[in-house]
Design a protein around this motif. Structure first.
Motif, mmCIF file in Angstrom:
data_model
loop_
_atom_site.group_PDB
_atom_site.id
_atom_site.type_symbol
_atom_site.label_atom_id
_atom_site.label_comp_id
_atom_site.label_asym_id
_atom_site.label_seq_id
_atom_site.Cartn_x
_atom_site.Cartn_y
_atom_site.Cartn_z
ATOM 1 N N ILE A 28 0.848 -1.193 0.000
ATOM 2 C CA ILE A 28 0.000 0.000 0.000
ATOM 3 C C ILE A 28 0.883 1.242 0.000
ATOM 4 N N HIS A 29 0.906 1.965 -1.117
ATOM 5 C CA HIS A 29 1.607 3.250 -1.147
ATOM 6 C C HIS A 29 0.579 4.301 -0.743
ATOM 7 N N PHE A 30 0.728 4.818 0.466
ATOM 8 C CA PHE A 30 -0.201 5.789 1.037
ATOM 9 C C PHE A 30 0.390 7.154 0.693
ATOM 10 N N ILE A 31 -0.051 7.720 -0.424
ATOM 11 C CA ILE A 31 0.695 8.815 -1.035
ATOM 12 C C ILE A 31 0.286 10.187 -0.522
ATOM 13 N N GLU A 32 -0.947 10.605 -0.814
ATOM 14 C CA GLU A 32 -1.336 11.985 -0.487
ATOM 15 C C GLU A 32 -2.853 12.111 -0.509
ATOM 16 N N ALA A 33 -3.325 13.227 0.043
ATOM 17 C CA ALA A 33 -4.753 13.535 -0.024
ATOM 18 C C ALA A 33 -4.900 14.962 -0.518
ATOM 19 N N GLN A 34 -6.116 15.314 -0.950
ATOM 20 C CA GLN A 34 -6.383 16.684 -1.400
ATOM 21 C C GLN A 34 -7.748 17.128 -0.925
ATOM 22 N N ASP A 35 -7.854 18.443 -0.709
ATOM 23 C CA ASP A 35 -9.156 19.058 -0.497
ATOM 24 C C ASP A 35 -9.877 18.475 0.723
ATOM 25 N N LEU A 36 -9.099 18.190 1.790
ATOM 26 C CA LEU A 36 -9.717 17.681 3.014
ATOM 27 C C LEU A 36 -10.464 18.806 3.718
ATOM 28 N N GLN A 37 -11.354 18.426 4.633
ATOM 29 C CA GLN A 37 -12.082 19.437 5.392
ATOM 30 C C GLN A 37 -11.169 20.095 6.419
ATOM 31 N N GLY A 38 -11.317 21.414 6.577
ATOM 32 C CA GLY A 38 -10.607 22.127 7.644
ATOM 33 C C GLY A 38 -11.425 21.997 8.909
ATOM 34 N N LYS A 39 -10.914 21.269 9.894
ATOM 35 C CA LYS A 39 -11.708 20.966 11.082
ATOM 36 C C LYS A 39 -11.374 21.885 12.258
ATOM 37 N N ASP A 40 -10.184 22.472 12.236
ATOM 38 C CA ASP A 40 -9.798 23.304 13.379
ATOM 39 C C ASP A 40 -10.299 24.718 13.154
ATOM 40 N N THR A 41 -11.090 25.234 14.073
ATOM 41 C CA THR A 41 -11.600 26.604 13.920
ATOM 42 C C THR A 41 -11.079 27.477 15.062
ATOM 43 N N SER A 51 -6.400 21.307 9.018
ATOM 44 C CA SER A 51 -6.461 20.080 9.801
ATOM 45 C C SER A 51 -5.048 19.519 9.901
ATOM 46 N N ASP A 52 -4.867 18.599 10.847
ATOM 47 C CA ASP A 52 -3.586 17.887 11.002
ATOM 48 C C ASP A 52 -3.843 16.415 10.682
ATOM 49 N N PRO A 53 -3.872 16.073 9.397
ATOM 50 C CA PRO A 53 -4.383 14.754 9.019
ATOM 51 C C PRO A 53 -3.385 13.601 9.178
ATOM 52 N N TYR A 54 -3.954 12.444 9.514
ATOM 53 C CA TYR A 54 -3.202 11.183 9.495
ATOM 54 C C TYR A 54 -4.168 10.079 9.092
ATOM 55 N N GLY A 55 -3.629 8.929 8.715
ATOM 56 C CA GLY A 55 -4.463 7.815 8.271
ATOM 57 C C GLY A 55 -4.272 6.582 9.127
ATOM 58 N N ILE A 56 -5.367 5.813 9.254
ATOM 59 C CA ILE A 56 -5.306 4.480 9.863
ATOM 60 C C ILE A 56 -5.685 3.502 8.764
ATOM 61 N N LEU A 97 -9.304 8.506 7.632
ATOM 62 C CA LEU A 97 -8.471 9.685 7.866
ATOM 63 C C LEU A 97 -9.031 10.462 9.050
ATOM 64 N N PHE A 98 -8.122 10.984 9.854
ATOM 65 C CA PHE A 98 -8.511 11.784 11.018
ATOM 66 C C PHE A 98 -7.670 13.046 11.091
ATOM 67 N N ASP A 99 -8.238 14.036 11.772
ATOM 68 C CA ASP A 99 -7.517 15.262 12.097
ATOM 69 C C ASP A 99 -7.084 15.142 13.546
ATOM 70 N N GLU A 100 -5.780 15.166 13.777
ATOM 71 C CA GLU A 100 -5.287 15.014 15.150
ATOM 72 C C GLU A 100 -5.646 16.245 15.981
ATOM 73 N N ASP A 101 -6.226 16.002 17.137
ATOM 74 C CA ASP A 101 -6.649 17.083 18.022
ATOM 75 C C ASP A 101 -6.246 16.773 19.442
ATOM 76 N N PRO A 102 -6.044 17.809 20.268
ATOM 77 C CA PRO A 102 -5.681 17.546 21.658
ATOM 78 C C PRO A 102 -6.765 16.724 22.381
ATOM 79 N N ASP A 103 -8.043 17.043 22.114
ATOM 80 C CA ASP A 103 -9.087 16.314 22.830
ATOM 81 C C ASP A 103 -9.572 15.093 22.046
ATOM 82 N N LYS A 104 -10.365 15.295 20.988
ATOM 83 C CA LYS A 104 -10.875 14.152 20.234
ATOM 84 C C LYS A 104 -10.567 14.361 18.752
ATOM 85 N N ASP A 105 -9.982 13.341 18.134
ATOM 86 C CA ASP A 105 -9.611 13.470 16.727
ATOM 87 C C ASP A 105 -10.855 13.477 15.838
ATOM 88 N N ASP A 106 -10.924 14.441 14.926
ATOM 89 C CA ASP A 106 -12.075 14.539 14.021
ATOM 90 C C ASP A 106 -11.913 13.613 12.829
#
Length: 299
Positions: A28-41, A51-56, A97-106
């Motif tokens: 699995i070449h996990f390459i890149e993403a585009q146009d993700l939602q901006g979750k941090d306001t 967002s601070d994205p990562y994948g599982i 995909l998730f956005d890393e957050d201090p409390d709960k990842d979006d």
């Protein structure tokens, strides 16, 4: 009277249970993403942020997690994972995909890919639209690698993965080592004279190590366990095996098998009792080991 016939499990079936060979390996070449939602306001939601994205990534019970890329809605990860695929109908590659957050990842989206499809295509390199979210897409390159029981493709595979003298342990895999740990005999007694050890086996290839179950109070342990190792370059790596006494944390014997030895064996398989070094005079360990070259076939 009525006879009830019980179908006998064939030798072949037992052999397969005892030595399960994967159907394939998914790279699995996990390459890149585009146009993700901006979750941090910020500023009570007036300013839409990044967002601070990562994948599982999941295949069966194998789970990989990518690194986090800070403040980026078009993250480039360029990571590669390798997963074993056994004979399971409907087995899927599952990505979230998730956005890393201090409390709960979006949540930033998910993707399910049927592995039958990848196996059929051999190679998929495309942008996938993320599910369960209004926007975002993910670029993956998926390779279905078949397991070849001969060395004919090895040199090409080593070239393709840029197998390198300097990093014999790192990088992509050219082969899979399958190991069936059967049993040991005549192990030396533990520290206390005449007491039997609690044997456990540690197996390693390069940086990758695995451990058997512990067997208690015996110098004739039976494990009957299977292990697999991804191998970067079988021409220059060794399988190292050590039997230890779990109770006294001391070695009961060890063994080194250069994987190049398997390259010249019939069917790239060796099944035998191996003499243990630094052990008793007749201390042996019984194993079956096989190499399979990971080959990307052209459609």
């Amino acid at each position: 009277g009525n006879r009830i016939t019980v179908p006998l499990v064939s030798e072949v079936q037992i052999a397969q249970l005892r030595f399960p060979v994967p159907k394939g390996v998914l790279r699995i070449h996990f390459i890149e993403a585009q146009d993700l939602q901006g979750k941090d306001t910020y500023l009570k939601g007036l300013v839409k942020g990044k967002s601070d994205p990562y994948g599982i990534i999941r295949v069966g019970n194998q789970i990989f997690q990518s690194r986090v890329i800070k403040e980026n809605l078009s993250p480039k990860w360029n990571e590669v994972y390798e997963a074993l695929v056994y004979e399971h109908p409907g087995q899927e590659l599952e990505i979230e995909l998730f956005d890393e957050d201090p409390d709960k990842d979006d949540f930033l989206g998910s993707l399910m890919i049927d592995l039958i499809e990848v196996e059929k295509e051999r190679l998929l390199d495309e942008w996938f639209t993320l599910d369960e979210v209004p926007k975002g897409k993910l670029h993956l390159r998926l390779e279905w690698l078949t397991l070849m029981p001969n060395v004919s493709n090895l040199d090409k595979v080593l070239t393709d993965i840029k197998a390198d003298k300097d990093q014999a342990n790192d990088g992509l895999s050219s082969a899979l080592l399958i190991l069936y740990l059967d049993s040991a005999r005549n192990l030396p007694s533990g520290k206390k004279i005449s007491s039997n050890p609690n044997p456990v086996v540690q197996m390693s290839v390069g940086h990758k190590a695995q451990e058997s179950k512990i067997r208690y109070k015996t110098n004739e342990p039976v494990w009957e366990e299977n292990f697999t190792f991804f191998i970067h370059n079988p021409k220059r790596q060794d399988l190292e095996v050590e039997v230890r006494d779990e109770q006294h944390q001391c070695s009961l014997g060890n063994l080194k098998v250069p994987l190049s030895q398997l390259l010249t064996s019939e069917d790239m398989t060796v099944s035998q009792r191996f003499q243990l070094s630094n052990s008793g005079p007749n201390s042996t360990i019984k194993m079956k080991i096989a190499l399979r070259v990971l080959h990307l076939e052209k459609r």
